[in-house]
Scaffold this motif. Structure first.
Motif, PDB file in Angstrom:
ATOM      1  N   ALA A  76       0.739  -1.040   0.121  1.00  0.00           N
ATOM      2  CA  ALA A  76      -0.067   0.002  -0.033  1.00  0.00           C
ATOM      3  C   ALA A  76       0.937   1.149   0.086  1.00  0.00           C
ATOM      4  O   ALA A  76       0.487   2.217  -0.546  1.00  0.00           O
ATOM      5  CB  ALA A  76      -0.828   0.115   1.315  1.00  0.00           C
ATOM      6  N   THR A  77       1.829   1.173   0.814  1.00  0.00           N
ATOM      7  CA  THR A  77       2.872   2.318   0.726  1.00  0.00           C
ATOM      8  C   THR A  77       3.414   2.453  -0.564  1.00  0.00           C
ATOM      9  O   THR A  77       3.474   3.638  -1.192  1.00  0.00           O
ATOM     10  CB  THR A  77       3.925   2.133   1.744  1.00  0.00           C
ATOM     11  N   LEU A  78       4.087   1.644  -1.375  1.00  0.00           N
ATOM     12  CA  LEU A  78       4.723   1.625  -2.462  1.00  0.00           C
ATOM     13  C   LEU A  78       3.558   2.083  -3.656  1.00  0.00           C
ATOM     14  O   LEU A  78       3.866   2.968  -4.474  1.00  0.00           O
ATOM     15  CB  LEU A  78       5.472   0.419  -2.906  1.00  0.00           C
ATOM     16  N   HIS A  79       2.439   1.589  -3.384  1.00  0.00           N
ATOM     17  CA  HIS A  79       1.436   1.965  -4.376  1.00  0.00           C
ATOM     18  C   HIS A  79       0.866   3.421  -4.128  1.00  0.00           C
ATOM     19  O   HIS A  79       0.945   4.413  -5.318  1.00  0.00           O
ATOM     20  CB  HIS A  79       0.146   1.129  -4.329  1.00  0.00           C
ATOM     21  N   ARG A  80       0.781   3.788  -3.083  1.00  0.00           N
ATOM     22  CA  ARG A  80       0.578   5.250  -2.551  1.00  0.00           C
ATOM     23  C   ARG A  80       1.466   6.183  -3.688  1.00  0.00           C
ATOM     24  O   ARG A  80       1.146   7.193  -4.028  1.00  0.00           O
ATOM     25  CB  ARG A  80       0.372   5.543  -1.351  1.00  0.00           C
ATOM     26  N   ASP A  81       2.945   5.841  -3.270  1.00  0.00           N
ATOM     27  CA  ASP A  81       3.934   6.647  -3.621  1.00  0.00           C
ATOM     28  C   ASP A  81       4.242   6.663  -5.337  1.00  0.00           C
ATOM     29  O   ASP A  81       4.415   7.666  -5.804  1.00  0.00           O
ATOM     30  CB  ASP A  81       5.408   6.185  -3.034  1.00  0.00           C
ATOM     31  N   LEU A  82       3.774   5.410  -5.693  1.00  0.00           N
ATOM     32  CA  LEU A  82       3.761   5.479  -7.276  1.00  0.00           C
ATOM     33  C   LEU A  82       2.723   6.247  -7.725  1.00  0.00           C
ATOM     34  O   LEU A  82       3.035   6.769  -8.950  1.00  0.00           O
ATOM     35  CB  LEU A  82       3.726   3.781  -7.629  1.00  0.00           C
ATOM     36  N   ALA A 111      -6.641   2.167   3.443  1.00  0.00           N
ATOM     37  CA  ALA A 111      -5.370   2.586   2.678  1.00  0.00           C
ATOM     38  C   ALA A 111      -5.477   2.576   1.468  1.00  0.00           C
ATOM     39  O   ALA A 111      -4.651   3.142   0.801  1.00  0.00           O
ATOM     40  CB  ALA A 111      -4.165   1.531   3.402  1.00  0.00           C
ATOM     41  N   HIS A 112      -6.200   1.758   0.707  1.00  0.00           N
ATOM     42  CA  HIS A 112      -6.114   1.359  -0.628  1.00  0.00           C
ATOM     43  C   HIS A 112      -7.061   2.202  -1.434  1.00  0.00           C
ATOM     44  O   HIS A 112      -7.120   2.183  -2.491  1.00  0.00           O
ATOM     45  CB  HIS A 112      -6.767   0.043  -0.794  1.00  0.00           C
ATOM     46  N   LEU A 113      -7.665   3.359  -0.492  1.00  0.00           N
ATOM     47  CA  LEU A 113      -8.829   4.231  -1.160  1.00  0.00           C
ATOM     48  C   LEU A 113      -8.066   5.562  -0.814  1.00  0.00           C
ATOM     49  O   LEU A 113      -7.365   5.768   0.066  1.00  0.00           O
ATOM     50  CB  LEU A 113      -9.848   4.254  -0.668  1.00  0.00           C
TER      51      LEU A 113
END
Length: 297
Positions: free
Chosen positions: A61-67, A149-151
């Motif tokens: 989730a952290t990586l996706h948010r940053d990407l 976190a995924h939204l």
């Protein structure tokens, strides 16, 4: 950007490796291999693989948010360089709570479509917290204090909740003078909405009991209160007009629900979300800004 990062972001956006593979024209086996390669290189597990969809780990989730932030920054940079403006167009699937959607979303859809005639809007009303990826919902309106976190969440309006009853009920059963009087009255709440958490300044009180009429519908609770059946804890967006016209009266004015809940728009954290999503969020925020029910403590 590393193509495996883009593959990971697309897989999260699509909800599964197979769905992302169809979009990218890559076999599921190759999708899985490249995702495993990325996890091995980073030394962390990014997703919990299930048969139906991907569930992000905390690191994922952290990586996706940053990407998503990086990809959005790239898109914005390209827009500035090319002087290109995104136009809201195409399908836009919206979900909203039943009562809120009927009272405060549906009446404004027509004006939105006049401003954005190329949008094909679908509005679904449901009190369930639907899986946006599984149901292919572009944006949902939720009254909550917790954004998963995924939204990605966008604040739209306050959700102030007050105690109220009809004049007929108060005439027949008396007006509560203290918070301790409430358990002796007929309380009205939908399934799962009791006990009530009420605050007055720094004081916090938990009011428990059983609803005088059992129902799974918040709209029924409002109608029961208007009919003189009992006392309800309702949002101002739901009963503000009824109080203004005298059908309902506020009781125990210094007590109300905590200010932790608010009206939010949420959508999956994904790069390149449709321009129509941003347009509808901005439209709702502007529409609600001066609404009589939208005021905080």
């Amino acid at each position: 950007m590393d193509p495996d990062y883009l593959l990971f972001a697309r897989a999260v956006e699509a909800g599964s490796l197979s769905a992302a593979g169809r979009i990218l024209n890559i076999s599921p086996a190759m999708m899985s291999k490249r995702l495993s390669r990325l996890e091995a290189r980073l030394g962390v597990r990014l997703v919990h693989r299930t048969t139906r969809r991907l569930a992000l780990t905390e690191e994922g989730a952290t990586l996706h948010r940053d990407l998503v932030a990086i990809l959005d920054a790239i898109r914005q940079a390209e827009d500035r360089v090319t002087n290109r403006h995104r136009t809201a167009s195409g399908p836009l699937r919206i979900s909203a709570p039943t009562s809120f959607g009927r009272l405060h979303v549906a009446p404004h859809v027509g004006r939105f479509l006049e401003q954005h005639p190329r949008v094909d809007l679908q509005l679904n009303l449901s009190d369930a917290y639907e899986d946006l990826l599984a149901e292919r919902i572009d944006m949902a309106i939720r009254i909550t204090s917790d954004i998963p976190a995924h939204l990605e969440g966008h604040y739209l309006a306050a959700n102030r909740r007050i105690l109220c009853a009809s004049p007929a009920y108060l005439t027949a059963h008396g007006t509560p003078e203290r918070i301790a009087d409430l358990p002796r009255h007929r309380l009205l709440a939908a399934d799962g909405q009791l006990p009530w958490r009420l605050v007055s300044g720094r004081a916090l009180k938990l009011v428990d009991g059983q609803s005088h009429v059992r129902t799974n519908s918040s709209e029924i609770v409002r109608e029961l209160a208007v009919a003189g059946v009992g006392i309800a804890l309702r949002s101002l967006w739901d009963v503000g007009e009824l109080i203004a016209e005298g059908s309902l009266v506020r009781v125990l004015d210094t007590w109300e629900g905590p200010a932790d809940l608010a009206v939010h728009a949420v959508h999956p954290r994904a790069a390149g979300r449709p321009a129509a999503v941003d347009a509808f969020i901005a439209y709702l925020r502007d529409t609600f800004r001066d609404a009589s029910w939208n005021w905080s403590n």
